[in-house]
Design a protein around this motif. Sequence first.
Motif, PDB file in Angstrom:
ATOM      1  N   MET A  49       6.442  -2.474  -8.253  1.00 44.89           N
ATOM      2  CA  MET A  49       5.350  -3.288  -7.730  1.00 44.89           C
ATOM      3  C   MET A  49       4.991  -2.872  -6.310  1.00 44.89           C
ATOM      4  N   LEU A  50       6.006  -2.678  -5.473  1.00 42.09           N
ATOM      5  CA  LEU A  50       5.762  -2.329  -4.079  1.00 42.09           C
ATOM      6  C   LEU A  50       5.198  -0.915  -3.948  1.00 42.09           C
ATOM      7  N   SER A  51       5.696   0.020  -4.749  1.00 38.41           N
ATOM      8  CA  SER A  51       5.213   1.400  -4.660  1.00 38.41           C
ATOM      9  C   SER A  51       3.752   1.501  -5.085  1.00 38.41           C
ATOM     10  N   MET A  52       3.358   0.757  -6.128  1.00 37.38           N
ATOM     11  CA  MET A  52       1.965   0.771  -6.570  1.00 37.38           C
ATOM     12  C   MET A  52       1.057   0.169  -5.502  1.00 37.38           C
ATOM     13  N   ALA A  53       1.513  -0.916  -4.881  1.00 35.88           N
ATOM     14  CA  ALA A  53       0.713  -1.569  -3.838  1.00 35.88           C
ATOM     15  C   ALA A  53       0.576  -0.671  -2.620  1.00 35.88           C
ATOM     16  N   LEU A  54       1.682  -0.050  -2.213  1.00 44.06           N
ATOM     17  CA  LEU A  54       1.659   0.801  -1.021  1.00 44.06           C
ATOM     18  C   LEU A  54       0.844   2.071  -1.244  1.00 44.06           C
ATOM     19  N   ARG A  55       0.854   2.588  -2.470  1.00 46.48           N
ATOM     20  CA  ARG A  55       0.122   3.829  -2.751  1.00 46.48           C
ATOM     21  C   ARG A  55      -1.372   3.634  -2.521  1.00 46.48           C
ATOM     22  N   VAL A  56      -1.932   2.582  -3.102  1.00 46.78           N
ATOM     23  CA  VAL A  56      -3.369   2.326  -2.943  1.00 46.78           C
ATOM     24  C   VAL A  56      -3.687   1.947  -1.501  1.00 46.78           C
ATOM     25  N   PHE A  57      -2.905   1.014  -0.960  1.00 47.42           N
ATOM     26  CA  PHE A  57      -3.134   0.548   0.405  1.00 47.42           C
ATOM     27  C   PHE A  57      -3.053   1.700   1.411  1.00 47.42           C
ATOM     28  N   GLY A  58      -2.028   2.525   1.282  1.00 47.25           N
ATOM     29  CA  GLY A  58      -1.832   3.612   2.229  1.00 47.25           C
ATOM     30  C   GLY A  58      -2.944   4.638   2.190  1.00 47.25           C
ATOM     31  N   ASN A  59      -3.357   5.024   0.989  1.00 45.89           N
ATOM     32  CA  ASN A  59      -4.390   6.049   0.869  1.00 45.89           C
ATOM     33  C   ASN A  59      -5.749   5.559   1.344  1.00 45.89           C
ATOM     34  N   ILE A  60      -6.111   4.332   0.981  1.00 47.72           N
ATOM     35  CA  ILE A  60      -7.412   3.801   1.389  1.00 47.72           C
ATOM     36  C   ILE A  60      -7.442   3.537   2.891  1.00 47.72           C
ATOM     37  N   THR A  61      -6.354   3.000   3.430  1.00 50.49           N
ATOM     38  CA  THR A  61      -6.285   2.757   4.867  1.00 50.49           C
ATOM     39  C   THR A  61      -6.334   4.068   5.641  1.00 50.49           C
ATOM     40  N   CYS A  62      -5.618   5.063   5.147  1.00 49.70           N
ATOM     41  CA  CYS A  62      -5.624   6.382   5.787  1.00 49.70           C
ATOM     42  C   CYS A  62      -7.034   6.962   5.792  1.00 49.70           C
ATOM     43  N   GLY A  63      -7.743   6.827   4.672  1.00 49.74           N
ATOM     44  CA  GLY A  63      -9.117   7.323   4.591  1.00 49.74           C
ATOM     45  C   GLY A  63     -10.029   6.628   5.590  1.00 49.74           C
ATOM     46  N   SER A  64      -9.857   5.316   5.737  1.00 55.02           N
ATOM     47  CA  SER A  64     -10.672   4.549   6.691  1.00 55.02           C
ATOM     48  C   SER A  64     -10.408   4.994   8.122  1.00 55.02           C
ATOM     49  N   ILE A  65      -9.141   5.207   8.442  1.00 55.33           N
ATOM     50  CA  ILE A  65      -8.778   5.655   9.793  1.00 55.33           C
ATOM     51  C   ILE A  65      -9.342   7.053  10.068  1.00 55.33           C
ATOM     52  N   MET A  66      -9.236   7.939   9.067  1.00 53.57           N
ATOM     53  CA  MET A  66      -9.747   9.297   9.236  1.00 53.57           C
ATOM     54  C   MET A  66     -11.253   9.286   9.497  1.00 53.57           C
ATOM     55  N   MET A  67     -11.993   8.433   8.779  1.00 58.71           N
ATOM     56  CA  MET A  67     -13.433   8.377   8.981  1.00 58.71           C
ATOM     57  C   MET A  67     -13.778   7.786  10.346  1.00 58.71           C
ATOM     58  N   GLN A  68     -12.994   6.837  10.813  1.00 58.22           N
ATOM     59  CA  GLN A  68     -13.219   6.304  12.159  1.00 58.22           C
ATOM     60  C   GLN A  68     -13.019   7.404  13.210  1.00 58.22           C
TER      61      GLN A  68
END
Length: 233
Positions: A146-165
């Motif tokens: 459960m935690l790995s699935m949540a962290l995978r999506v959260f981490g990748n999308i958050t990373c993408g948002s930070i990169m675009m900023q």
Amino acid sequence: MQIQTTVFHIAIVTAVVGFLIVFASKKIDQADPMQKPSIFVTIVISFVTMVLNTVKNSLGEKKAKILTPYILVLWMYIFLSNISGLFGIESPTSNFSVTVLLSFITWVLIQITIFKYSGVKAYFKSFFEPIPVMLPMNIIGKFSTMLSMALRVFGNITCGSIMMQLVYMGTQGLSKAIAGLFGANTGFNFMAPMIAPFLHLYFDLFAGFIQTLVFVTLTIVLIGNEIPDTEKN
């Protein structure tokens, strides 16, 4: 108490998903089976058929009819959440509480499936296998998915948002530097439209699609692994 702006963005995406489901349902109900379907109806039917066949291959026909509606909503919600940044809306999946909730729903479905086919006694007995001292590790293992699935999506999308900023900050500085070479003093970020769209294709569309595909595929596979092969026919 001040409500976070993320709550409004989550509500917007949820409302859009609900509207699309209702709209698509009405369009299909109104479609004449004797006439050529519209492009929208064709896309919806093709998408539903693709998901249904995917679920059917892993869970069997009977279970596919039950789980497919959930998988369809999961597909739509996660993908629209991942790409919502393209429309100026903060991605709900960049909020860890959202991805944890989605993962928790999947985890609950997995536990229900185990209970159904293994029984309560075998379920709790598995915590002490192969030896009782493994109890703490087995408990952690139950929740790690459960935690790995949540962290995978959260981490990748958050990373993408930070990169675009960072990209927009970098293009802002580059725009000022180029304007300065010509003696101009402007705050207009004219370099962003030249660079950012190509990066949005990757960080929003491509990465958003891949993360949705991974999450949905794991949901189907993990539930299917707990169903005996004799029940999949």
